[in-house]
Design a protein around this motif. Structure first.
Motif, PDB file in Angstrom:
ATOM      1  N   VAL A  62       0.851  -1.194   0.000  1.00 35.18           N
ATOM      2  CA  VAL A  62       0.000   0.000   0.000  1.00 35.18           C
ATOM      3  C   VAL A  62       0.888   1.246   0.000  1.00 35.18           C
ATOM      4  CG1 VAL A  62      -1.902  -1.162   1.192  1.00 35.18           C
ATOM      5  CG2 VAL A  62      -0.230   0.129   2.505  1.00 35.18           C
ATOM      6  N   ARG A 108      -0.694   1.206  -3.585  1.00 32.81           N
ATOM      7  CA  ARG A 108      -2.127   1.255  -3.854  1.00 32.81           C
ATOM      8  C   ARG A 108      -2.854   0.663  -2.667  1.00 32.81           C
ATOM      9  NH1 ARG A 108      -1.613  -0.968  -9.147  1.00 32.81           N
ATOM     10  NH2 ARG A 108       0.579  -0.537  -8.858  1.00 32.81           N
ATOM     11  N   LEU A 109      -4.037   1.221  -2.393  1.00 32.71           N
ATOM     12  CA  LEU A 109      -4.839   0.621  -1.344  1.00 32.71           C
ATOM     13  C   LEU A 109      -5.419  -0.668  -1.908  1.00 32.71           C
ATOM     14  CD1 LEU A 109      -6.682   3.527   0.449  1.00 32.71           C
ATOM     15  CD2 LEU A 109      -4.858   2.092   1.305  1.00 32.71           C
ATOM     16  N   HIS A 110      -5.318  -1.713  -1.098  1.00 36.88           N
ATOM     17  CA  HIS A 110      -5.735  -3.035  -1.518  1.00 36.88           C
ATOM     18  C   HIS A 110      -7.211  -3.123  -1.852  1.00 36.88           C
ATOM     19  CE1 HIS A 110      -5.855  -2.164   2.655  1.00 36.88           C
ATOM     20  NE2 HIS A 110      -6.769  -3.066   2.862  1.00 36.88           N
ATOM     21  N   THR A 111      -7.990  -2.121  -1.452  1.00 36.36           N
ATOM     22  CA  THR A 111      -9.434  -2.177  -1.683  1.00 36.36           C
ATOM     23  C   THR A 111      -9.830  -1.566  -3.025  1.00 36.36           C
ATOM     24  OG1 THR A 111      -9.552  -0.143  -0.430  1.00 36.36           O
ATOM     25  CG2 THR A 111     -10.113  -2.159   0.723  1.00 36.36           C
ATOM     26  N   GLN A 112      -8.851  -0.964  -3.728  1.00 39.24           N
ATOM     27  CA  GLN A 112      -9.165  -0.339  -5.003  1.00 39.24           C
ATOM     28  C   GLN A 112      -9.068  -1.383  -6.103  1.00 39.24           C
ATOM     29  OE1 GLN A 112      -8.273   3.584  -5.588  1.00 39.24           O
ATOM     30  NE2 GLN A 112      -9.429   3.757  -3.735  1.00 39.24           N
ATOM     31  N   LYS A 113     -10.245  -1.829  -6.531  1.00 40.30           N
ATOM     32  CA  LYS A 113     -10.274  -2.970  -7.418  1.00 40.30           C
ATOM     33  C   LYS A 113      -9.512  -2.731  -8.719  1.00 40.30           C
ATOM     34  CE  LYS A 113     -13.426  -6.194  -9.561  1.00 40.30           C
ATOM     35  NZ  LYS A 113     -12.961  -5.842 -10.908  1.00 40.30           N
ATOM     36  N   ASN A 114      -9.718  -1.560  -9.311  1.00 42.38           N
ATOM     37  CA  ASN A 114      -9.060  -1.333 -10.611  1.00 42.38           C
ATOM     38  C   ASN A 114      -7.538  -1.267 -10.481  1.00 42.38           C
ATOM     39  OD1 ASN A 114      -9.534   0.962  -9.188  1.00 42.38           O
ATOM     40  ND2 ASN A 114      -9.821   2.280 -10.951  1.00 42.38           N
ATOM     41  N   LEU A 115      -7.062  -0.716  -9.341  1.00 39.74           N
ATOM     42  CA  LEU A 115      -5.621  -0.649  -9.145  1.00 39.74           C
ATOM     43  C   LEU A 115      -5.031  -2.033  -8.898  1.00 39.74           C
ATOM     44  CD1 LEU A 115      -5.224   2.610  -7.041  1.00 39.74           C
ATOM     45  CD2 LEU A 115      -4.841   2.257  -9.469  1.00 39.74           C
ATOM     46  N   ASP A 134      -6.297  -4.691 -10.207  1.00 39.03           N
ATOM     47  CA  ASP A 134      -6.303  -5.305 -11.541  1.00 39.03           C
ATOM     48  C   ASP A 134      -5.062  -4.884 -12.326  1.00 39.03           C
ATOM     49  OD1 ASP A 134      -8.604  -6.643 -11.118  1.00 39.03           O
ATOM     50  OD2 ASP A 134      -9.916  -5.188 -12.113  1.00 39.03           O
ATOM     51  N   MET A 151      -4.385   3.423   9.090  1.00 43.17           N
ATOM     52  CA  MET A 151      -4.133   1.995   9.261  1.00 43.17           C
ATOM     53  C   MET A 151      -3.173   1.719  10.411  1.00 43.17           C
ATOM     54  SD  MET A 151      -4.045   0.757   5.325  1.00 43.17           S
ATOM     55  CE  MET A 151      -3.019   2.010   4.649  1.00 43.17           C
ATOM     56  N   GLY A 204      -9.655   3.182   2.643  1.00 42.12           N
ATOM     57  CA  GLY A 204      -9.480   1.739   2.507  1.00 42.12           C
ATOM     58  C   GLY A 204     -10.442   1.039   3.449  1.00 42.12           C
ATOM     59  N   GLU A 220      -7.946   9.110  -3.210  1.00 39.80           N
ATOM     60  CA  GLU A 220      -6.736   9.496  -3.910  1.00 39.80           C
ATOM     61  C   GLU A 220      -6.856  10.878  -4.544  1.00 39.80           C
ATOM     62  OE1 GLU A 220      -4.556   6.720  -5.937  1.00 39.80           O
ATOM     63  OE2 GLU A 220      -4.819   5.364  -4.247  1.00 39.80           O
ATOM     64  N   ARG A 235     -15.968   3.637 -13.021  1.00 38.88           N
ATOM     65  CA  ARG A 235     -15.592   3.802 -14.419  1.00 38.88           C
ATOM     66  C   ARG A 235     -16.785   3.684 -15.351  1.00 38.88           C
ATOM     67  NH1 ARG A 235     -10.794  -0.215 -15.195  1.00 38.88           N
ATOM     68  NH2 ARG A 235     -12.270  -1.375 -13.940  1.00 38.88           N
TER      69      ARG A 235
END
Lengths: 302, 441
Positions: free
Chosen positions: A109, A194-201, A203, B223, B251, B276, B368
């Protein structure tokens, strides 16, 4: 200097990394009673071990304690339980001739110290006489490429970079390609936090890994996840989601030179069965050390 | 945000609320679970102990036992205690003292100081101040460049520090050049290091002495575990903090640190970073946060966000158009973009009361999707946007090509637009006066 001595030297300022006052608690000529257990529980929770592991250890220790009478005897039981938290280290593949270059992808992260850890690793491999290349695949954060460039300069190793905002998977691909063409021993891939919860990131991270293995089947040989020692229970969720995305093979725990105990790494290592490979205990390059649970736990009790 | 804690607490409350009467044993069992939930959320061990004993003291009183809805009463007590623990009221930034005012941001490395500096600058400008960003981190490679890039992204001037300058010199010169630039608030982004680093602390003290900031804020990572309190205490001891900004709350952070810092140091949490984007910074309200944690939603923040994003004039125009059934695809897109300005859809829905967090997690809302919708509408000609009926086969093909989507996507969009229009027409016939609150989805 032998490994134990070196490790202890490193621990001199961080003797109390995982657990403070543990020795004190045991060394006192105390009886095993309710208040000892309560203090023990407090210490475990305050080290960020997490409530589940704390309960688990407490239960085991208290079961075994029935046959014991003094706190000192309890210490050995406690030590064993702590050691058992860390899975056995796997042999590193670095000398496998088939895996040349040895590709290491560094993930985590934001703000855990990925780039710094990567920079220190570059220096370490370089000083071992290895040919090292860094792929600057963090194209997102402002000035991340510049930061990794400075590290590449310091370590005088090669770097592959694109401009900011470029496709990180393409940078990683080019990095591996250059590593193969130039006969490198190690390719280090820096990725954006990246935050682990951001699905697109997440991906995107998968895509980076895919493009690396497309260029070199079997790569990346290592996916190093960098964890911040000050992180609390959230680290478990980080580890789980990163592992699901790219299969974490080893862990590095940074910023252990503060007052944080980093206990959560035990829970993470246990849940993922990935070994804790490095600990960062300072700003200096030599402050990135290899981790050994056996020596580590023993050193805590000396 | 706080989802795990919320789930755990709600499970406990559900059990308690299900009973007509509560015995001391019921309450104690429930509170034991609450304590575990707090510890699991990284609430400081001692703070958890104190909160539980406070709750217990009040919950075991006769008022609760005799109440017709004892479970409900306990939820209320927990809500009160959580609010108190987090500081009761929102505390605003302090700009008093010297002009121009300076705000110093301090914290560990990686806590998000630089990003927060950018967000705070944008927030201040929205609130009528003229911020000036001052990078003082001369140690971390490329830290100055990072802030300079952020500054140019959001259009806020940045002092041209170099890594060769001494931090105190940077600050004193920055004050002068801020005045020349016509700025009234300096945002000082200091170097991140560990709180036990003597050299850094001395440097921060020297900066403090030289510019006498109106506010020193600690930026802490949401966190952070049990150590959060130690970190806050050591910074506070040396610098006397004015408050705390908790970063990375977007998060699945347990956020227990948020609940503990005020209780231990007495210093209020002033802002939370929730994403972000540079706009993702929210003022912190203890009561609203407590109600979010307890799953009661945060409608106030939702309304504020809507007010910020929606232009009143435009809304009135829209109302007229809707009444006359002249709501075109262009307006449709305007609506979507103002909703998007409010933040991520998931975050917004999370603020509404009565939303099951688990369902939300399963929904997997992809922001998106809106980018796609925008692309489709952008690929239409102005005539097509005004009159969607003319969009037939070949136009659809062209639009799909232009927006990088498929004809099915275009069909889907047109369908949801016409459905929305049908609803509007029905409302209009029904003579409903105000449609101001009706968004097309």
């Amino acid at each position: 200097m032998d490994l134990i001595g070196k490790f202890k030297k490193g621990l001199s300022k961080t003797r109390d990394i995982l657990l403070t006052d543990v020795n004190e608690l045991f060394s006192m000529d105390r009886k095993i009673d309710e208040s000892l257990f309560e203090e023990l529980e407090e210490i475990l929770v305050m080290s960020d071990l997490g409530i589940d592991i704390t309960m688990e250890i407490m239960e085991k220790v208290s079961k075994k304690s029935r046959k014991l009478s003094t706190a000192d005897e309890l210490k050995e039981v406690f030590k064993d339980e702590l050691k058992a938290l860390f899975p056995v280290k796997e042999e590193t593949l670095l000398n496998d001739p088939k895996a040349k270059p040895h590709v290491i992808m560094v993930v985590g992260v934001n703000g855990t110290g990925k780039t710094t850890t990567l920079g220190k690793l570059a220096l370490k491999y370089k000083s071992e006489g290895k040919k090292v290349l860094i792929a600057a695949a963090d194209t997102f954060r402002a000035a991340a490429i510049e930061q990794v460039e400075i590290w590449a300069d310091r370590a005088s190793v090669s770097i592959v970079k694109h401009r900011a905002g470029a496709d990180p998977a393409a940078v990683a691909f080019d990095g591996v390609e250059a590593g193969m063409a130039r006969g490198m021993d190690v390719v280090l891939i820096d990725t954006a936090g990246r935050l682990h919860t951001q699905k697109n990131l997440m991906d995107e991270l998968r895509k980076i890994k895919r493009s690396v293995s497309k260029r070199m089947p079997g790569a990346p040989h290592e996916v190093l996840m960098v964890l911040d020692a000050t992180t609390g229970q959230n680290a478990l969720s980080q580890a789980k989601l990163f592992n699901e995305a790219v299969g974490v093979t080893s862990l590095a725990l940074t910023k252990l030179d503060g007052t944080a105990k980093g206990g959560i790494v035990a829970a993470v290592a246990k849940s993922m069965k990935a070994p804790l490979k490095y600990i960062g205990i300072g700003e200096g390059v030599e402050d990135l050390q290899e981790f050994d649970a056996e020596i580590f736990v023993d050193a805590l009790f000396d | 945000m706080f989802d795990n804690l919320s789930d755990k607490l709600n499970a406990v409350f559900k059990k308690l609320k299900g009973r007509g009467t509560l015995t001391e044993k019921n309450i104690e069992e429930g509170l034991k679970q609450v304590r575990l939930a707090l510890l699991e959320a990284d609430v400081n061990y001692r703070v958890a102990k104190k909160v539980i004993s406070d709750i217990k003291e009040r919950a075991l009183g006769q008022d609760v036992m005799d109440s017709l809805t004892p479970g409900q009463q306990i939820v209320k007590i927990v809500y009160d205690e959580f609010t108190t623990m987090m500081g009761d009221e929102h505390e605003a930034l302090n700009f008093g003292g010297a002009t121009p005012a300076s705000i110093m941001l301090v914290g560990l490395q990686g806590s998000g100081k630089t990003t927060t500096a950018g967000k705070l600058a944008l927030f201040l400008r929205k609130n009528g101040r003229k911020p000036y960003l001052v990078p003082v981190d001369v140690y971390r490679p490329a830290a100055i460049e990072q802030l300079q890039k952020l500054g140019s992204q959001i259009g806020v001037p940045v002092f041209p520090s170099t890594a060769q300058m001494a931090p105190v010199d940077i600050c004193t010169e920055a004050v002068r050049s801020a005045i020349n630039e016509g700025c009234d608030t300096l945002l000082i982004d200091t170097a991140g290091r560990l709180h036990i680093d003597e050299e850094l602390m001395a440097e921060l003290e020297a900066i403090k002495k030289s510019i006498k900031p109106s506010e020193i804020l600690l930026v802490a990572d949401a966190m952070t575990g049990q150590d959060a309190v130690n970190i806050a205490e050591s910074f506070d001891k040396r610098l006397n903090l004015g408050g705390v900004i908790l970063s990375k709350m977007d998060g699945d952070a347990r956020g227990g640190a948020a609940l503990s810092i005020k209780a231990v140091t007495g210093k209020p949490l002033k802002f939370i970073g929730v994403g972000e984007k540079t706009t993702a910074l929210e003022p912190f309200y203890p009561d609203r946060m407590a109600s979010r944690i307890l799953g009661m939603g945060d409608t106030l923040s939702f309304i504020e966000k809507a007010q910020e994003a929606v232009d009143i004039k435009k809304a009135e125009e829209l109302e007229k158009k809707l009444r006359k059934n002249q709501f075109t695809l262009e307006d449709f897109m305007d609506q979507i973009s103002s909703v998007r300005k409010m933040g991520s859809i998931k975050e917004l829905i999370g603020m509404l009361p009565g939303i099951n967090k688990k369902q939300l997690a399963g929904m997997n809302i992809d922001d998106r999707e809106f980018v796609r919708i925008e692309a489709i509408i952008n690929s239409m000609t102005p005539q097509e946007r005004r009159d969607h009926a003319i969009i037939k086969g070949s136009r659809k093909k062209r639009i799909a090509m232009g927006s990088g989507t498929t004809v099915q996507d275009v069909n889907k969009l047109l369908k949801s637009y016409t459905q929305a229009m049908k609803v509007v027409k029905k409302f209009n016939k029904g003579g409903l006066r105000s449609l101001k609150n009706m968004l097309p989805f």
